[in-house]
Design a protein around this motif. Structure first.
Motif, mmCIF file in Angstrom:
data_model
loop_
_atom_site.group_PDB
_atom_site.id
_atom_site.type_symbol
_atom_site.label_atom_id
_atom_site.label_comp_id
_atom_site.label_asym_id
_atom_site.label_seq_id
_atom_site.Cartn_x
_atom_site.Cartn_y
_atom_site.Cartn_z
ATOM 1 N N THR A 229 0.828 -1.103 -0.039
ATOM 2 C CA THR A 229 0.044 -0.053 -0.060
ATOM 3 C C THR A 229 0.740 1.299 -0.169
ATOM 4 O O THR A 229 0.239 2.394 -0.077
ATOM 5 N N LEU A 230 2.220 1.141 -0.083
ATOM 6 C CA LEU A 230 3.106 2.340 0.324
ATOM 7 C C LEU A 230 3.730 2.777 -0.906
ATOM 8 O O LEU A 230 4.120 1.794 -1.986
ATOM 9 N N LYS A 231 4.158 4.050 -1.118
ATOM 10 C CA LYS A 231 4.891 4.469 -1.958
ATOM 11 C C LYS A 231 5.883 5.405 -1.486
ATOM 12 O O LYS A 231 5.755 5.872 -0.448
ATOM 13 N N VAL A 263 6.370 0.685 -3.247
ATOM 14 C CA VAL A 263 7.559 0.321 -2.436
ATOM 15 C C VAL A 263 7.739 -1.168 -2.800
ATOM 16 O O VAL A 263 8.783 -1.886 -2.801
ATOM 17 N N ILE A 264 6.685 -1.808 -3.202
ATOM 18 C CA ILE A 264 6.715 -2.890 -3.973
ATOM 19 C C ILE A 264 6.242 -3.000 -5.354
ATOM 20 O O ILE A 264 5.006 -2.608 -5.631
ATOM 21 N N ARG A 265 7.005 -3.427 -6.563
ATOM 22 C CA ARG A 265 6.789 -3.511 -7.781
ATOM 23 C C ARG A 265 6.685 -4.689 -8.337
ATOM 24 O O ARG A 265 7.038 -5.651 -7.580
ATOM 25 N N THR A 282 16.056 6.079 -2.269
ATOM 26 C CA THR A 282 14.559 6.613 -1.568
ATOM 27 C C THR A 282 14.975 7.459 -0.354
ATOM 28 O O THR A 282 15.747 7.384 0.345
ATOM 29 N N THR A 283 14.208 8.485 -0.328
ATOM 30 C CA THR A 283 14.186 9.596 0.719
ATOM 31 C C THR A 283 13.280 9.366 1.737
ATOM 32 O O THR A 283 13.307 9.665 2.872
ATOM 33 N N ARG A 284 12.049 9.015 1.326
ATOM 34 C CA ARG A 284 10.739 8.914 2.226
ATOM 35 C C ARG A 284 9.716 8.215 1.844
ATOM 36 O O ARG A 284 9.710 8.185 0.451
ATOM 37 N N ILE A 285 8.788 7.686 2.671
ATOM 38 C CA ILE A 285 7.549 6.874 2.313
ATOM 39 C C ILE A 285 6.480 8.155 2.117
ATOM 40 O O ILE A 285 6.486 8.770 3.332
ATOM 41 N N VAL A 286 5.954 8.277 1.307
ATOM 42 C CA VAL A 286 4.888 9.243 1.072
ATOM 43 C C VAL A 286 3.553 8.794 2.230
ATOM 44 O O VAL A 286 3.210 7.721 2.283
ATOM 45 N N ASP A 361 -2.763 -3.305 -7.480
ATOM 46 C CA ASP A 361 -3.482 -2.531 -8.458
ATOM 47 C C ASP A 361 -4.200 -1.377 -8.195
ATOM 48 O O ASP A 361 -4.807 -1.312 -6.827
ATOM 49 N N GLY A 362 -4.052 -0.404 -8.961
ATOM 50 C CA GLY A 362 -4.761 0.880 -8.445
ATOM 51 C C GLY A 362 -4.078 1.934 -7.639
ATOM 52 O O GLY A 362 -4.474 2.874 -7.079
ATOM 53 N N LEU A 363 -2.585 1.519 -7.135
ATOM 54 C CA LEU A 363 -2.029 2.366 -6.059
ATOM 55 C C LEU A 363 -1.928 3.760 -6.723
ATOM 56 O O LEU A 363 -1.362 3.905 -7.981
ATOM 57 N N ASP A 364 -2.245 4.780 -6.050
ATOM 58 C CA ASP A 364 -2.076 6.151 -6.559
ATOM 59 C C ASP A 364 -0.613 6.625 -6.438
ATOM 60 O O ASP A 364 -0.013 6.536 -5.272
ATOM 61 N N LEU A 365 0.039 6.994 -7.491
ATOM 62 C CA LEU A 365 1.481 7.396 -7.234
ATOM 63 C C LEU A 365 1.727 8.795 -7.441
ATOM 64 O O LEU A 365 2.813 9.208 -7.827
ATOM 65 N N THR A 366 0.598 9.700 -6.931
ATOM 66 C CA THR A 366 0.909 11.091 -6.881
ATOM 67 C C THR A 366 1.350 11.117 -5.716
ATOM 68 O O THR A 366 1.255 10.471 -4.638
ATOM 69 N N LEU A 367 2.095 12.517 -5.427
ATOM 70 C CA LEU A 367 2.822 12.781 -4.234
ATOM 71 C C LEU A 367 1.690 13.253 -3.481
ATOM 72 O O LEU A 367 1.041 14.256 -3.667
#
Length: 367
Positions: A229-231, A263-265, A282-286, A361-367
């Protein structure tokens, strides 16, 4: 920031430096690969990268009657470890046709790392060959800060000798081990990657590799479900600042960027899931508090570093060519040969791949 938007981090340019070509220490007569020594031109600048449609050659090999036909005549095929790496003798990469290259891409995706010995012809083919070879697997990446041979910006160079180094090295660190996936800050980071040494020390200078697929499988299902669930933000700013401070040749050809990746591709051909964070970029988890983000990232970094049972070590015999899939395999050079004063001169051909596909699926990759 939208899902496809690039965040460019604009920084003040230093005063123009003197054009720096091959350092005097590198230009001694008789070095066979002097034409491939690094150059640094402070007036060389490139525009921001734009998205492109990547088609993975490995997908075509899935339709072949025998996806490993290209190694049918190999004299030796040996898995380096159960989880990562295969070493092959008796196959010349320069002789592969398109079907063979597709099958190679699939094998690299499946094994994460493939090592070919006795590839003198590959090393000696030169600039046009390097471009043609890499372009088959994707759009060639031009590194924003590293050295490249004169007239060949698509070839990323690593270089160290008795008098100079043009690598990303931090002398204030206890260890030279720095696990990373190459230029993961790009919107479309590399996939199949080719690397070879033109000159290597007598001993030392090995490269460590890590299966991010196997490392992920060691974690509990509950934790993996959360990680899906993380980006995270991947940034090229530190790398650019390192060069702007006068290191590595002192040039920045393209403004540094930051992008958000899962975080998982998921690999587009094999469907395998892999951790996709690294300590270098990698600097931080959103969406997490600073302490939460640091705790999770540091745990993952420690897990990767401590997991010797999902790692492999490649010793650089002369004329070795190594290919790995940057989407599922991390690596680290070992700078343990400094006291020998010997040269280590390497070249990387780095085709870009797709934007990382989230395992969720569907994970939003916006900041």
């Amino acid at each position: 920031m939208s899902a496809t938007e690039t965040q460019t981090v604009t920084q003040n340019e230093p005063e123009a430096a003197t054009l720096r070509l091959r350092p005097a220490a590198q230009t001694e007569d008789g070095y066979k690969y002097a034409h491939l020594l690094p150059v640094f031109d402070p007036n060389e600048h490139f525009p921001p990268l734009v998205p492109y449609d990547h088609v993975d050659p490995g997908a075509r090999a899935l339709q072949h009657a025998d996806p490993r036909a290209f190694i049918a005549n190999a004299t030796r095929i040996s898995d380096i470890t159960p989880h990562l790496g295969t070493e092959i003798d008796g196959v010349q990469l320069t002789q592969l046709d398109n079907d063979g290259r597709d099958e190679l891409a699939l094998l690299v995706a499946q094994r994460g790392l493939v090592v070919f010995r006795n590839q003198q012809e590959f090393l000696d083919r030169g600039a046009d060959w390097y471009r043609e070879w890499g372009s088959y697997f994707g759009r060639l990446h031009v590194h924003p800060t590293s050295g490249h041979p004169e007239g060949l910006p698509e070839l990323h160079l690593v270089y160290r000798d008795a008098n100079s180094t043009f690598n990303f090295e931090r002398s204030e660190r206890i260890s030279t081990t720095l696990w990373h996936s190459d230029v993961s800050y790009e919107l479309q980071p590399p996939g199949l990657t080719t690397f070879f040494l033109l000159s290597q020390p007598t001993t030392g200078g090995d490269t460590l590799f890590l299966s991010q697929v196997a490392a992920l499988k060691r974690l509990s299902p509950q934790f993996v479900a959360f990680l899906r669930t993380l980006k995270a933000v991947h940034s090229g700013v530190e790398q650019a600042n390192y060069s702007r401070s006068g290191n590595r040749g002192g040039v920045v050809r393209r403004e540094p960027v930051e992008h958000v990746h899962p975080v998982i591709r998921k690999h587009p051909v094999t469907g395998q899931e892999a951790l996709y964070v690294n300590k270098q970029f990698t600097t931080r988890i959103v969406g997490l508090k600073i302490e939460e983000s640091e705790t999770i990232l540091n745990f993952l970094y420690q897990h990767m570093a401590a997991s010797g049972d999902v790692q492999a070590r490649v010793r650089w015999e002369p004329n070795t060519v190594v290919l790995w899939d940057n989407r599922v395999t991390a690596h680290s050079a070992q700078v343990d040969y400094g006291e020998s004063k010997e040269r280590r001169h390497g070249a990387r051909i780095t085709p870009q791949a797709e934007r990382p596909i989230p395992a969720l699926d569907g994970l939003d990759l916006t900041l």
